[in-house]
Design an enzyme around this catalytic site. Sequence first.
Site, PDB file in Angstrom:
ATOM      1  N   HIS A 133      73.347  23.109  39.092  1.00 16.85           N
ATOM      2  CA  HIS A 133      73.199  24.452  38.526  1.00 16.85           C
ATOM      3  C   HIS A 133      71.724  24.864  38.503  1.00 16.85           C
ATOM      4  O   HIS A 133      71.035  24.718  37.495  1.00 16.85           O
ATOM      5  CB  HIS A 133      73.775  24.496  37.104  1.00 16.85           C
ATOM      6  CG  HIS A 133      75.266  24.539  37.058  1.00 16.85           C
ATOM      7  ND1 HIS A 133      75.968  25.713  36.929  1.00 16.85           N
ATOM      8  CD2 HIS A 133      76.184  23.542  37.167  1.00 16.85           C
ATOM      9  CE1 HIS A 133      77.271  25.442  36.943  1.00 16.85           C
ATOM     10  NE2 HIS A 133      77.424  24.135  37.084  1.00 16.85           N
ATOM     11  N   GLU A 175      70.508  27.787  38.324  1.00 17.37           N
ATOM     12  CA  GLU A 175      70.231  28.963  37.496  1.00 17.37           C
ATOM     13  C   GLU A 175      69.618  28.581  36.150  1.00 17.37           C
ATOM     14  O   GLU A 175      68.945  29.405  35.506  1.00 17.37           O
ATOM     15  CB  GLU A 175      71.504  29.795  37.287  1.00 17.37           C
ATOM     16  CG  GLU A 175      72.541  29.202  36.346  1.00 17.37           C
ATOM     17  CD  GLU A 175      73.517  28.250  37.029  1.00 17.37           C
ATOM     18  OE1 GLU A 175      74.612  28.036  36.472  1.00 17.37           O
ATOM     19  OE2 GLU A 175      73.174  27.702  38.106  1.00 17.37           O
ATOM     20  N   CYS A 233      77.873  25.079  42.304  1.00 15.94           N
ATOM     21  CA  CYS A 233      78.938  24.299  41.672  1.00 15.94           C
ATOM     22  C   CYS A 233      80.307  24.712  42.218  1.00 15.94           C
ATOM     23  O   CYS A 233      80.650  24.367  43.341  1.00 15.94           O
ATOM     24  CB  CYS A 233      78.853  24.408  40.155  1.00 15.94           C
ATOM     25  SG  CYS A 233      79.787  23.095  39.308  1.00 15.94           S
TER      26      CYS A 233
END
Length: 258
Positions: free
Chosen positions: A221, A223, A113
């Site tokens: 994202h 994660e 990001c």
Amino acid sequence: MTRPVIGIIGNSYAIDDRYPVHAVGRMNSEAVSEVSDCIPMLVASDPALVSVEELLEICDGFVLTGGRPNIHPEEYGEEPTEAHGAFDRERDALTLPLVRACVARGQPILGICRGFQEVNVALGGTLHPEIRDLPGRDNHRMPPDGTLEEKFALRHEVTFAEGGVFHRLMGSRNVMTNTLHGQGIVRSGKGIVIDGHAPDGTPEAVYIDGAPGFALAVQWHPEWNAANDPVSRCLFEALGDAARAWQAGERGLALRSA
């Protein structure tokens, strides 16, 4: 041999609007530890506290995280406007030279990001402050309401170039991702190859052509739910493999298009 160390770039926050901290989302640390199988090290993103040279010596790779503050447009030759939002000049001053150093050395980096945007700006690229204002573009921002599961839900497809780095890494040209960003690439930095796009044409995945090591960045994202989402897992496993190679003294293991 201990696990490789991945430096996770932190962000500046204020607890209760008055107590300053550097912080990293727990999901970033979990992805690095559980999927990359590396030691997550939180990095205070201020060059007054830590130098690029020290980080390069201590860490085997880096995750450039997302964050609410944006890169100051002066870093790519433009004046700030209200649309550019909040800034973190200390993080700018640390991460941009860190990206350039890692690319030159072949030290592994994964941009996420804001980190995606940092990779582009560090190599001379530019950004649009609010891509949803561009003709034909969608709103890629985080939904304002809902649970974390709803905010990080898979919302659009990303299509990779045939035979490109991400196609080969993922084993597919089309994947589903979340989307929680407002800015986007206007001009690509030196060596930046846009390898994946959203349906509206927004750049979503890049690698650095000619980089001697692992240097990837994504606008979404990964994660979130990294252990279970196959797209996210691929990225963090590849980062872990690259960090282990760096720790072992192996060089020149860059991912390249076919």
